[in-house]
Design an enzyme around this catalytic site. Structure first.
Site, PDB file in Angstrom:
ATOM      1  N   TYR A  80      -1.572  11.544   1.824  1.00 41.96           N
ATOM      2  CA  TYR A  80      -2.458  11.826   0.688  1.00 41.96           C
ATOM      3  C   TYR A  80      -2.439  13.313   0.344  1.00 41.96           C
ATOM      4  CZ  TYR A  80      -4.380   7.162   1.585  1.00 41.96           C
ATOM      5  OH  TYR A  80      -4.530   5.814   1.766  1.00 41.96           O
TER       6      TYR A  80
ATOM      7  N   TYR B 100     -12.244   8.591  -2.208  1.00 39.01           N
ATOM      8  CA  TYR B 100     -11.634   8.704  -0.883  1.00 39.01           C
ATOM      9  C   TYR B 100     -10.409   9.618  -0.867  1.00 39.01           C
ATOM     10  CZ  TYR B 100      -7.749   5.438  -1.827  1.00 39.01           C
ATOM     11  OH  TYR B 100      -6.611   4.843  -2.306  1.00 39.01           O
TER      12      TYR B 100
ATOM     13  N   ASP C  19       0.850  -1.185   0.000  1.00 37.07           N
ATOM     14  CA  ASP C  19       0.000   0.000   0.000  1.00 37.07           C
ATOM     15  C   ASP C  19       0.895   1.248   0.000  1.00 37.07           C
ATOM     16  OD1 ASP C  19      -2.995   0.918   0.452  1.00 37.07           O
ATOM     17  OD2 ASP C  19      -1.842   1.990   1.975  1.00 37.07           O
TER      18      ASP C  19
ATOM     19  N   HIS D 247      -7.066  -6.677  -0.572  1.00 37.98           N
ATOM     20  CA  HIS D 247      -6.019  -5.658  -0.494  1.00 37.98           C
ATOM     21  C   HIS D 247      -4.968  -5.954   0.575  1.00 37.98           C
ATOM     22  CE1 HIS D 247      -4.081  -1.806  -0.946  1.00 37.98           C
ATOM     23  NE2 HIS D 247      -4.252  -1.551   0.341  1.00 37.98           N
TER      24      HIS D 247
END
Length: 322
Positions: free
Chosen positions: A237, A157, A109, A300
Site C-alpha cells: 500500500y 484504510y 485482491d 470479498h
C-alpha cells in the site's frame, strides 16, 4: 492439522528469484499445464488450498507462492522494495527458475493487482487470466492514488496504512488471530473508520472464524503473520504512489490477455468503490477487451467462501482455451 493428508500432497520449496528466496507450494504433476495462483491481503499460498486440490485433480500443476513479504518468503526491510515492478519481477524469476515459458494465472485482491500488471508487462508469459475482486483501472494522468483516496476521508484504510508504523501499532493491540478474524469476516459497507478511530478498531471481532476456514487452517495463517508481522504487506500500500509514478510509460495501455473477472456481489468493493458499476458499464472491458465477467453471490474472500463455484469458473475457462 486438519486435512493433514491433503497437505502432505502439497510440495514445498524455496526458489531464488529477483534477490529474494520465495516459498512456493505446488500440487499436481510437474509435466502438467501450470497455473500460477497469487494471493492477496492478508493471505498466503494456503488461501488457494481448495483450488489447488481441484486443479491437480483435473490435470493441472498448481503453483502458489507466498508473495514478497508474506509467509515463508523473504521480507525485505527496505519499504521501497515492494513496488509492483519488484513483485512482478519476483514472478518472472520464479517462472524462469521453474523453466515455465507460459502459464495460466489466477489472482485475488492484491494478487489480482499483481496479475494485471504481470499481463501488462509480460503478456508473452501468460496464457490467460482469471482475476477476482480488484479490477484493472486506467492510470490517472495527473492525480496520484493517495490524493484520489482523500474523498473517503482520513479514516480510509489505505490512507491509514500509508504512515510507517501507524497500522503496525494499531494492529499490535490485538493478537494476530483476532486481526485475521476481523478481516476475514468483513461485511460492512466501507473500510473507512470514524474520525479518531483506527480501522482495525472499527472492524468487528467475530466470536467464531468463518465457516470456510477450519480452526487449524486459521492457526496456520496466524503463525505465519505472527512470525513476520504485517509491515511487508503494508508496504504494498505504501508504494501505491511510487507505482503510479513509475507506470507513466504505460499510460493508456490495455491488457490484451484473455481474462475472466469474478466478482462477489457483496464484495465491499462493489458497494464502496463502485466496482460493480464500473464492471457492468463496460469500463473494465474498455481496457481489458478480451474479457468475460462473472458476478456471483459472495463477499470479498470469494475463492474461499464460494470455493466450489469459483473453482468451476476457473476450470471451465482454462479448459476452453487449452
Amino acid at each position: 492439522m486438519a486435512n493433514k493428508e491433503k497437505f502432505m500432497e502439497v510440495r514445498h520449496c524455496q526458489v531464488a528469484t529477483n534477490g529474494i528466496m520465495m516459498h512456493v507450494a505446488e500440487q499436481g504433476d510437474l509435466s502438467a499445464t501450470p497455473v500460477l495462483l497469487l494471493h492477496g491481503f492478508p493471505e498466503l499460498w494456503l488461501s488457494w488450498r481448495q483450488q489447488m486440490d481441484a486443479l491437480a485433480a483435473n490435470g493441472y500443476r498448481a503453483i502458489a507462492p507466498d508473495l514478497r513479504g508474506y509467509g515463508d518468503t523473504d521480507v525485505p526491510d527496505d519499504p521501497t522494495a515492494y513496488t509492483i515492478f519488484h513483485i512482478v519481477g519476483d514472478l518472472i524469476g520464479l517462472l524462469d527458475q521453474l523453466e515455465l515459458s507460459r502459464v495460466f494465472v489466477v489472482g485475488h485482491d492484491w494478487g489480482a493487482t499483481v496479475a494485471w500488471h504481470l499481463c501488462l508487462f509480460r503478456p508473452d508469459r501468460v496464457k490467460a487470466l482469471v482475476n477476482m475482486g480488484v479490477p484493472f483501472f486506467e492510470r490517472h494522468p495527473s492525480v496520484k492514488p493517495t490524493d484520489q483516496f482523500k474523498v473517503f476521508g482520513e479514516g480510509f484504510y489505505v490512507t491509514q496504512f500509508q504512515e510507517a508504523g501507524r497500522a503496525e501499532t494499531s494492529f499490535a493491540k490485538y493478537d494476530v488471530l483476532t486481526v485475521l478474524k476481523k478481516y476475514y469476516s468483513i461485511k460492512i459497507d466501507n473500510l473507512t473508520a470514524p474520525p479518531g478511530m483506527e480501522i482495525i478498531d472499527f472492524l468487528e471481532a467475530p466470536t467464531s472464524h468463518p465457516e470456510w476456514f477450519s480452526e487449524d487452517e486459521l492457526q496456520y495463517f496466524s503463525e505465519k503473520f505472527q512470525k513476520n508481522g504485517f509491515t511487508g504487506p503494508f508496504n504494498y500500500y505504501r508504494n501505491m504512489d511510487m507505482n503510479w509514478a513509475l507506470m507513466a510509460p504505460w499510460q493508456g495501455a490495455k491488457i490484451q490477455v484473455p481474462t475472466k473477472f469474478i466478482l462477489g456481489d457483496k464484495d465491499i468493493g462493489c458497494i464502496s468503490f463502485g466496482t460493480s458499476m464500473y464492471v457492468k458499464s463496460g469500463g473494465l472491458k474498455s481496457i481489458v477487451p478480451n474479457l468475460e465477467v462473472v458476478i456471483i453471490d459472495g463477499h470479498h474472500f470469494i475463492q474461499q467462501e464460494k470455493a466450489e463455484e469459483v473453482t468451476s469458473e476457473i476450470l471451465s475457462y482454462f479448459s476452453s482455451l487449452c
